[in-house]
Motif scaffolding. Structure first.
Motif, PDB file in Angstrom:
ATOM      1  N   ARG A   1       0.864  -1.179   0.000  1.00 11.05           N
ATOM      2  CA  ARG A   1       0.000   0.000   0.000  1.00 11.05           C
ATOM      3  C   ARG A   1       0.901   1.229   0.000  1.00 11.05           C
ATOM      4  O   ARG A   1       1.802   1.350   0.832  1.00 11.05           O
ATOM      5  N   TYR A   2       0.641   2.135  -0.926  1.00 11.17           N
ATOM      6  CA  TYR A   2       1.399   3.371  -1.038  1.00 11.17           C
ATOM      7  C   TYR A   2       0.438   4.539  -0.893  1.00 11.17           C
ATOM      8  O   TYR A   2      -0.749   4.411  -1.195  1.00 11.17           O
ATOM      9  N   ASP A   3       0.983   5.673  -0.454  1.00  4.98           N
ATOM     10  CA  ASP A   3       0.152   6.876  -0.403  1.00  4.98           C
ATOM     11  C   ASP A   3       0.856   8.010  -1.132  1.00  4.98           C
ATOM     12  O   ASP A   3       2.004   7.876  -1.552  1.00  4.98           O
ATOM     13  N   THR A   4       0.162   9.112  -1.290  1.00  7.05           N
ATOM     14  CA  THR A   4       0.679  10.237  -2.072  1.00  7.05           C
ATOM     15  C   THR A   4       1.486  11.230  -1.240  1.00  7.05           C
ATOM     16  O   THR A   4       1.879  12.275  -1.767  1.00  7.05           O
ATOM     17  N   ASN A   5       1.757  10.918   0.009  1.00 10.07           N
ATOM     18  CA  ASN A   5       2.579  11.783   0.835  1.00 10.07           C
ATOM     19  C   ASN A   5       4.036  11.620   0.401  1.00 10.07           C
ATOM     20  O   ASN A   5       4.609  10.533   0.561  1.00 10.07           O
ATOM     21  N   PRO A   6       4.674  12.665  -0.133  1.00 10.69           N
ATOM     22  CA  PRO A   6       6.058  12.543  -0.594  1.00 10.69           C
ATOM     23  C   PRO A   6       7.027  12.063   0.490  1.00 10.69           C
ATOM     24  O   PRO A   6       8.013  11.398   0.182  1.00 10.69           O
ATOM     25  N   ALA A   7       6.733  12.359   1.741  1.00 11.23           N
ATOM     26  CA  ALA A   7       7.620  11.935   2.830  1.00 11.23           C
ATOM     27  C   ALA A   7       7.634  10.420   2.996  1.00 11.23           C
ATOM     28  O   ALA A   7       8.580   9.867   3.555  1.00 11.23           O
ATOM     29  N   ASN A   8       6.611   9.747   2.485  1.00 11.39           N
ATOM     30  CA  ASN A   8       6.517   8.289   2.626  1.00 11.39           C
ATOM     31  C   ASN A   8       6.996   7.534   1.402  1.00 11.39           C
ATOM     32  O   ASN A   8       6.913   6.310   1.376  1.00 11.39           O
ATOM     33  N   ASN A   9       7.473   8.239   0.399  1.00 16.59           N
ATOM     34  CA  ASN A   9       7.826   7.598  -0.863  1.00 16.59           C
ATOM     35  C   ASN A   9       9.176   8.075  -1.354  1.00 16.59           C
ATOM     36  O   ASN A   9       9.552   9.223  -1.128  1.00 16.59           O
ATOM     37  N   PRO A  10       9.884   7.200  -2.051  1.00 17.99           N
ATOM     38  CA  PRO A  10      11.148   7.646  -2.643  1.00 17.99           C
ATOM     39  C   PRO A  10      10.885   8.786  -3.628  1.00 17.99           C
ATOM     40  O   PRO A  10       9.889   8.776  -4.334  1.00 17.99           O
ATOM     41  N   GLN A  11      11.758   9.744  -3.622  1.00 16.12           N
ATOM     42  CA  GLN A  11      11.612  10.862  -4.532  1.00 16.12           C
ATOM     43  C   GLN A  11      12.306  10.567  -5.859  1.00 16.12           C
ATOM     44  O   GLN A  11      13.268   9.815  -5.905  1.00 16.12           O
ATOM     45  N   PRO A  12      11.769  11.131  -6.934  1.00 18.75           N
ATOM     46  CA  PRO A  12      12.379  10.887  -8.241  1.00 18.75           C
ATOM     47  C   PRO A  12      13.824  11.392  -8.271  1.00 18.75           C
ATOM     48  O   PRO A  12      14.166  12.311  -7.538  1.00 18.75           O
ATOM     49  N   PRO A  13      14.630  10.774  -9.113  1.00 18.89           N
ATOM     50  CA  PRO A  13      16.007  11.247  -9.245  1.00 18.89           C
ATOM     51  C   PRO A  13      16.030  12.708  -9.687  1.00 18.89           C
ATOM     52  O   PRO A  13      15.112  13.168 -10.366  1.00 18.89           O
ATOM     53  N   SER A  14      17.064  13.400  -9.293  1.00 17.13           N
ATOM     54  CA  SER A  14      17.129  14.836  -9.577  1.00 17.13           C
ATOM     55  C   SER A  14      17.307  15.149 -11.048  1.00 17.13           C
ATOM     56  O   SER A  14      17.080  16.259 -11.483  1.00 17.13           O
ATOM     57  N   ARG A  15      17.710  14.170 -11.854  1.00 18.12           N
ATOM     58  CA  ARG A  15      17.852  14.447 -13.284  1.00 18.12           C
ATOM     59  C   ARG A  15      17.201  13.407 -14.125  1.00 18.12           C
ATOM     60  O   ARG A  15      16.706  12.452 -13.737  1.00 18.12           O
TER      61      ARG A  15
END
Length: 139
Positions: A125-139
């Motif tokens: 189960r995933y949620d849309t809170n960015p703090a709970n998910n890996p962030q996309p690579p910077s490039r």
């Protein structure tokens, strides 16, 4: 103003079930899973196919407009990651990738009962809170 989180469920399945579900997003060949999906107005989408669709769309419209293009292209080209994502399926509700807590809770309860049976190995189960998910690579 409080932001309402949305959710997504994903299942990991056996290689054999994955091959069947890629061409059967409503899981007609798996009656118990089909019933859960039907009741939740849901369908499945293979993560590898979703990534490949993203890459195709980016190449058609111009990769500069798709911030995850390079990462996604490299991911689907990597044999180990390809094997992983071919077995991962997102649950879409009414065609949407993310949905409210109530439907996510119901689907999660019903899908949890299927884990360990007939090729369904894991449920996430995933949620849309960015703090709970890996962030996309910077490039």
């Amino acid at each position: 103003m409080e932001v309402m989180l949305q959710f997504q469920l994903r299942i990991t399945v056996s290689d054999e079930l994955a091959a069947a579900l890629r061409s059967d997003p409503l899981a007609h060949s798996y009656p118990a899973l089909h019933e859960v999906l039907r009741n939740g107005e849901a369908s499945l989408k293979c993560q590898f196919d979703a990534f490949a669709d993203y890459v195709s769309e980016a190449e058609r419209l111009g990769p500069e407009n798709f911030p995850l293009y390079e990462w996604t292209r490299q991911t689907i080209a990597n044999p180990e990651k390809q094997a992983k994502y071919l077995r991962s399926f997102s649950v879409y509700v009414k065609g949407e990738e993310v949905y409210g807590k109530a439907i996510a809770d119901l689907l999660q309860a019903d899908l949890s009962a299927l884990v360990g049976n007939h090729g369904i190995e894991k449920l996430f189960r995933y949620d849309t809170n960015p703090a709970n998910n890996p962030q996309p690579p910077s490039r």
